[in-house]
Motif scaffolding. Structure first.
Motif, PDB file in Angstrom:
ATOM      1  N   GLN A  28       0.835  -1.204   0.000  1.00  0.00           N
ATOM      2  CA  GLN A  28       0.000   0.000   0.000  1.00  0.00           C
ATOM      3  C   GLN A  28       0.872   1.257   0.000  1.00  0.00           C
ATOM      4  OE1 GLN A  28      -3.399   0.241  -0.202  1.00  0.00           O
ATOM      5  NE2 GLN A  28      -3.174   2.452  -0.237  1.00  0.00           N
ATOM      6  N   SER A  29       1.956   1.215   0.759  1.00  0.00           N
ATOM      7  CA  SER A  29       2.825   2.394   0.860  1.00  0.00           C
ATOM      8  C   SER A  29       3.565   2.695  -0.447  1.00  0.00           C
ATOM      9  CB  SER A  29       3.829   2.204   1.993  1.00  0.00           C
ATOM     10  OG  SER A  29       4.628   1.060   1.758  1.00  0.00           O
ATOM     11  N   ASP A  30       3.581   1.760  -1.384  1.00  0.00           N
ATOM     12  CA  ASP A  30       4.269   1.956  -2.663  1.00  0.00           C
ATOM     13  C   ASP A  30       3.355   2.495  -3.757  1.00  0.00           C
ATOM     14  OD1 ASP A  30       6.760   0.792  -1.760  1.00  0.00           O
ATOM     15  OD2 ASP A  30       5.744  -1.149  -1.867  1.00  0.00           O
ATOM     16  N   THR A  31       2.070   2.527  -3.507  1.00  0.00           N
ATOM     17  CA  THR A  31       1.135   2.872  -4.584  1.00  0.00           C
ATOM     18  C   THR A  31       1.298   4.305  -5.063  1.00  0.00           C
ATOM     19  OG1 THR A  31      -0.628   3.382  -2.995  1.00  0.00           O
ATOM     20  CG2 THR A  31      -0.584   1.144  -3.917  1.00  0.00           C
ATOM     21  N   GLU A  32       1.482   5.232  -4.157  1.00  0.00           N
ATOM     22  CA  GLU A  32       1.579   6.638  -4.577  1.00  0.00           C
ATOM     23  C   GLU A  32       2.801   6.876  -5.459  1.00  0.00           C
ATOM     24  OE1 GLU A  32       1.563  11.108  -2.693  1.00  0.00           O
ATOM     25  OE2 GLU A  32       0.711   9.466  -1.520  1.00  0.00           O
ATOM     26  N   SER A  33       3.926   6.302  -5.076  1.00  0.00           N
ATOM     27  CA  SER A  33       5.122   6.489  -5.906  1.00  0.00           C
ATOM     28  C   SER A  33       4.958   5.788  -7.252  1.00  0.00           C
ATOM     29  CB  SER A  33       6.378   6.006  -5.187  1.00  0.00           C
ATOM     30  OG  SER A  33       6.313   4.625  -4.921  1.00  0.00           O
ATOM     31  N   PHE A  34       4.287   4.636  -7.276  1.00  0.00           N
ATOM     32  CA  PHE A  34       4.036   3.924  -8.526  1.00  0.00           C
ATOM     33  C   PHE A  34       3.164   4.768  -9.452  1.00  0.00           C
ATOM     34  CE2 PHE A  34       1.307   0.948 -10.971  1.00  0.00           C
ATOM     35  CZ  PHE A  34       2.289   0.382 -11.773  1.00  0.00           C
ATOM     36  N   VAL A  35       2.103   5.328  -8.907  1.00  0.00           N
ATOM     37  CA  VAL A  35       1.208   6.173  -9.701  1.00  0.00           C
ATOM     38  C   VAL A  35       1.975   7.377 -10.242  1.00  0.00           C
ATOM     39  CG1 VAL A  35      -0.851   7.633  -9.618  1.00  0.00           C
ATOM     40  CG2 VAL A  35      -0.868   5.410  -8.480  1.00  0.00           C
ATOM     41  N   ASP A  36       2.798   7.986  -9.412  1.00  0.00           N
ATOM     42  CA  ASP A  36       3.610   9.130  -9.855  1.00  0.00           C
ATOM     43  C   ASP A  36       4.588   8.728 -10.955  1.00  0.00           C
ATOM     44  OD1 ASP A  36       2.335  10.832  -8.085  1.00  0.00           O
ATOM     45  OD2 ASP A  36       3.935  10.738  -6.577  1.00  0.00           O
ATOM     46  N   GLU A  37       5.211   7.546 -10.823  1.00  0.00           N
ATOM     47  CA  GLU A  37       6.133   7.065 -11.859  1.00  0.00           C
ATOM     48  C   GLU A  37       5.408   6.927 -13.197  1.00  0.00           C
ATOM     49  OE1 GLU A  37       7.836   3.361 -10.515  1.00  0.00           O
ATOM     50  OE2 GLU A  37       8.569   4.290  -8.672  1.00  0.00           O
ATOM     51  N   LEU A  38       4.210   6.355 -13.171  1.00  0.00           N
ATOM     52  CA  LEU A  38       3.439   6.210 -14.402  1.00  0.00           C
ATOM     53  C   LEU A  38       3.129   7.570 -15.009  1.00  0.00           C
ATOM     54  CD1 LEU A  38       0.889   3.429 -13.393  1.00  0.00           C
ATOM     55  CD2 LEU A  38       2.917   3.167 -14.826  1.00  0.00           C
ATOM     56  N   TRP A  39       2.656   8.477 -14.170  1.00  0.00           N
ATOM     57  CA  TRP A  39       2.291   9.820 -14.631  1.00  0.00           C
ATOM     58  C   TRP A  39       3.495  10.513 -15.269  1.00  0.00           C
ATOM     59  CZ3 TRP A  39      -2.160  12.509 -15.120  1.00  0.00           C
ATOM     60  CH2 TRP A  39      -2.071  13.889 -15.301  1.00  0.00           C
ATOM     61  N   ASN A  40       4.625  10.462 -14.575  1.00  0.00           N
ATOM     62  CA  ASN A  40       5.833  11.143 -15.053  1.00  0.00           C
ATOM     63  C   ASN A  40       6.397  10.514 -16.321  1.00  0.00           C
ATOM     64  OD1 ASN A  40       5.747  13.045 -13.005  1.00  0.00           O
ATOM     65  ND2 ASN A  40       6.945  11.777 -11.617  1.00  0.00           N
ATOM     66  N   SER A  41       6.135   9.222 -16.529  1.00  0.00           N
ATOM     67  CA  SER A  41       6.629   8.551 -17.735  1.00  0.00           C
ATOM     68  C   SER A  41       5.703   8.766 -18.930  1.00  0.00           C
ATOM     69  CB  SER A  41       6.785   7.051 -17.478  1.00  0.00           C
ATOM     70  OG  SER A  41       5.519   6.409 -17.430  1.00  0.00           O
ATOM     71  N   GLY A  42       4.541   9.388 -18.678  1.00  0.00           N
ATOM     72  CA  GLY A  42       3.598   9.646 -19.757  1.00  0.00           C
ATOM     73  C   GLY A  42       2.499   8.608 -19.876  1.00  0.00           C
ATOM     74  N   MET A  43       2.534   7.594 -19.028  1.00  0.00           N
ATOM     75  CA  MET A  43       1.499   6.566 -19.041  1.00  0.00           C
ATOM     76  C   MET A  43       0.353   7.059 -18.157  1.00  0.00           C
ATOM     77  SD  MET A  43       1.705   2.509 -18.177  1.00  0.00           S
ATOM     78  CE  MET A  43       2.887   2.183 -19.472  1.00  0.00           C
ATOM     79  N   LYS A  44      -0.553   7.818 -18.766  1.00  0.00           N
ATOM     80  CA  LYS A  44      -1.618   8.483 -18.024  1.00  0.00           C
ATOM     81  C   LYS A  44      -2.967   7.852 -18.345  1.00  0.00           C
ATOM     82  CE  LYS A  44       0.995  12.739 -18.059  1.00  0.00           C
ATOM     83  NZ  LYS A  44       1.056  14.138 -18.423  1.00  0.00           N
ATOM     84  N   LEU A  45      -3.697   7.506 -17.308  1.00  0.00           N
ATOM     85  CA  LEU A  45      -5.032   6.933 -17.485  1.00  0.00           C
ATOM     86  C   LEU A  45      -6.118   7.994 -17.452  1.00  0.00           C
ATOM     87  CD1 LEU A  45      -4.874   3.630 -15.401  1.00  0.00           C
ATOM     88  CD2 LEU A  45      -4.372   4.000 -17.810  1.00  0.00           C
ATOM     89  N   ALA A  46      -5.737   9.241 -17.262  1.00  0.00           N
ATOM     90  CA  ALA A  46      -6.685  10.362 -17.264  1.00  0.00           C
ATOM     91  C   ALA A  46      -5.899  11.646 -17.488  1.00  0.00           C
ATOM     92  CB  ALA A  46      -7.439  10.420 -15.939  1.00  0.00           C
ATOM     93  N   SER A  47      -6.620  12.704 -17.808  1.00  0.00           N
ATOM     94  CA  SER A  47      -5.943  13.977 -18.048  1.00  0.00           C
ATOM     95  C   SER A  47      -5.617  14.720 -16.759  1.00  0.00           C
ATOM     96  CB  SER A  47      -6.780  14.871 -18.963  1.00  0.00           C
ATOM     97  OG  SER A  47      -8.045  15.095 -18.406  1.00  0.00           O
ATOM     98  N   SER A  48      -6.284  14.373 -15.665  1.00  0.00           N
ATOM     99  CA  SER A  48      -5.949  14.979 -14.373  1.00  0.00           C
ATOM    100  C   SER A  48      -5.245  13.931 -13.507  1.00  0.00           C
ATOM    101  CB  SER A  48      -7.198  15.506 -13.664  1.00  0.00           C
ATOM    102  OG  SER A  48      -7.696  14.620 -12.711  1.00  0.00           O
ATOM    103  N   GLN A  49      -4.279  14.379 -12.736  1.00  0.00           N
ATOM    104  CA  GLN A  49      -3.492  13.443 -11.930  1.00  0.00           C
ATOM    105  C   GLN A  49      -4.347  12.772 -10.859  1.00  0.00           C
ATOM    106  OE1 GLN A  49       0.218  15.069 -10.557  1.00  0.00           O
ATOM    107  NE2 GLN A  49       1.102  13.052 -10.270  1.00  0.00           N
ATOM    108  N   ALA A  50      -5.304  13.477 -10.298  1.00  0.00           N
ATOM    109  CA  ALA A  50      -6.164  12.892  -9.262  1.00  0.00           C
ATOM    110  C   ALA A  50      -7.024  11.765  -9.835  1.00  0.00           C
ATOM    111  CB  ALA A  50      -7.049  13.965  -8.637  1.00  0.00           C
ATOM    112  N   VAL A  51      -7.569  11.964 -11.015  1.00  0.00           N
ATOM    113  CA  VAL A  51      -8.392  10.931 -11.651  1.00  0.00           C
ATOM    114  C   VAL A  51      -7.502   9.776 -12.114  1.00  0.00           C
ATOM    115  CG1 VAL A  51      -9.995  10.434 -13.541  1.00  0.00           C
ATOM    116  CG2 VAL A  51     -10.167  12.600 -12.290  1.00  0.00           C
ATOM    117  N   HIS A  52      -6.324  10.097 -12.610  1.00  0.00           N
ATOM    118  CA  HIS A  52      -5.339   9.079 -12.995  1.00  0.00           C
ATOM    119  C   HIS A  52      -5.062   8.170 -11.795  1.00  0.00           C
ATOM    120  CE1 HIS A  52      -1.447   7.404 -14.328  1.00  0.00           C
ATOM    121  NE2 HIS A  52      -0.920   7.899 -13.219  1.00  0.00           N
ATOM    122  N   TYR A  53      -4.845   8.758 -10.628  1.00  0.00           N
ATOM    123  CA  TYR A  53      -4.583   7.991  -9.410  1.00  0.00           C
ATOM    124  C   TYR A  53      -5.726   7.003  -9.144  1.00  0.00           C
ATOM    125  CZ  TYR A  53      -3.706   6.829  -4.537  1.00  0.00           C
ATOM    126  OH  TYR A  53      -3.480   6.139  -3.372  1.00  0.00           O
TER     127      TYR A  53
END
Length: 66
Positions: A28-53
């Motif tokens: 659970q403690s790794d999820t936020e950094s994982f989501v950030d890694e995806l976002w920063n690499s361009g692998m985005k599931l939404a246009s807003s970071q909160a929805v992407h999360y």
């Protein structure tokens, strides 16, 4: 390729990246950094970071260790 197919493929890639991580990095403690890694690499599931999360969490929720 349709948008649904693209979205499904992207979710599959997110899931694959999550389960390919070492088990001690799938807590659970790794999820936020994982989501950030995806976002920063361009692998985005939404246009807003909160929805992407939320979308990423929906994809990996069943595979998160306590």
């Amino acid at each position: 390729m349709s948008n649904k197919m693209s979205a499904d493929r992207l979710r599959d890639q997110v899931y694959g990246q999550w389960i390919s991580r070492a088990e001690d990095r799938r807590k659970q403690s790794d999820t936020e950094s994982f989501v950030d890694e995806l976002w920063n690499s361009g692998m985005k599931l939404a246009s807003s970071q909160a929805v992407h999360y939320q979308h990423v969490m929906n994809v990996i929720r069943s595979k998160i260790s306590d």
